[in-house]
Design an enzyme around this catalytic site. Structure first.
Site, short mmCIF file in Angstrom:
data_model
loop_
_atom_site.label_atom_id
_atom_site.label_comp_id
_atom_site.label_asym_id
_atom_site.label_seq_id
_atom_site.Cartn_x
_atom_site.Cartn_y
_atom_site.Cartn_z
CB ALA A 1 -0.91 0.00 1.23
N GLY B 1 -0.53 -5.21 0.66
CA GLY B 1 -1.73 -5.12 -0.16
C GLY B 1 -1.59 -5.77 -1.51
CD GLU C 1 -3.97 -7.47 2.61
OE1 GLU C 1 -4.70 -7.68 3.58
OE2 GLU C 1 -3.44 -6.36 2.36
CD GLU D 1 0.43 -6.26 5.70
OE1 GLU D 1 -0.20 -6.18 4.63
OE2 GLU D 1 1.07 -7.30 6.04
#
Length: 265
Positions: free
Chosen positions: A66, A111, A114, A134
């Site tokens: 991200a 992300g 993901e 993370e």
């Protein structure tokens, strides 16, 4: 389709979505989310598109995570809203009635991992790296990573990767079942296209029902979801396929020893 953060092309019925922020290693930000959602909606509504590939621009990264600069100053409520936004879009990918596969080139972290896991399955280049780092930022995955990684590789290994923030390479990803194939960088997109061209020859309604039933089995381990078990959903979907023209064509073609011609009806 006009996008600010994506390249979008259609080739032989397959939409190729390329996250196009190579200077930021294709990091996810609000604009990427907006563009990805619009692209997925377009794919669902365009009858000329039968499937999709999601990949990243350049050779270094699929999506390296991200865009952390957008995290600064978020309140608890705003962070939850950001998580929900990402989850909602990734659910659209996961529940797409048309096959969506990830072609992972380089880093798929946070992300990006993901996003890849939200696709129906994954291929990767031999230089790919996967991870959910993370905890290095004092965070946890927020776009479905705690759930999908566990579903795909099992609780123990999922716990280890998320708590250590370690990355894994292409070979280990294949061994764990996170990806279906490992190729060279040059072979990655051709292999993805080859698989989808094979799927295009199958009955579209049946393909969509496979996606629906497998998703319920994975999410709920065949437990009850919305009042139905995965087995009950499979039974209902199996019955629905019998009412399609494609089922009549498929069985007739089999008996006549010829190739079926499916229309999606």
């Amino acid at each position: 389709m006009n996008f600010t953060t994506l390249l979008f092309a259609i080739e032989n019925g397959t939409a190729i979505i390329t996250i196009n922020r190579p200077d930021k290693l294709n990091a996810l930000n609000k604009d990427v989310f907006t563009d990805v959602e619009a692209a997925i909606d377009h794919i669902q509504n365009n009858t000329d598109i039968k499937s999709a590939i999601i990949t990243g621009a350049g050779s270094k990264a699929f999506v390296a995570g991200a865009d952390i600069s957008e995290f600064n100053g978020l309140t608890n409520e705003e962070a939850m809203a950001l998580s929900k936004r990402g989850q909602d879009i990734f659910f659209k990918i996961e529940n797409s009635k048309k096959p969506v596969i990830a072609a992972v080139n380089g880093f798929a972290l946070g992300g990006g991992c993901e996003l890849a896991m939200a696709c129906h399955f994954r291929l990767c280049s031999d230089n790919a790296k996967f991870g959910q780092p993370e905890v290095n930022l004092g965070l946890i995955p927020g776009y479905g990573g705690t759930q999908r990684l566990t579903q795909l590789i099992g609780k123990g290994k999922s716990m280890e990767l998320q708590m250590t923030a370690n990355m894994i390479g292409a070979t280990e990803a294949l061994q764990l079942g996170l990806v279906n194939y490992v190729t060279t960088a040059d072979e990655l997109l051709p292999k993805a296209k080859e698989i989808l061209q094979s799927i295009h020859t199958k009955a579209p309604i049946a393909i969509s029902k496979v996606i629906e039933c497998v998703n319920v089995a994975v999410v709920s381990d065949s437990a009850y979801t919305n009042g139905k078990s995965g087995y009950e959903l499979e039974m209902a979907a199996f019955g629905e396929t019998f009412a399609t023209d494609d089922m009549k064509e498929g069985t007739t073609a089999f008996l006549e020893k010829r190739k079926a011609i499916f229309t999606g009806k």
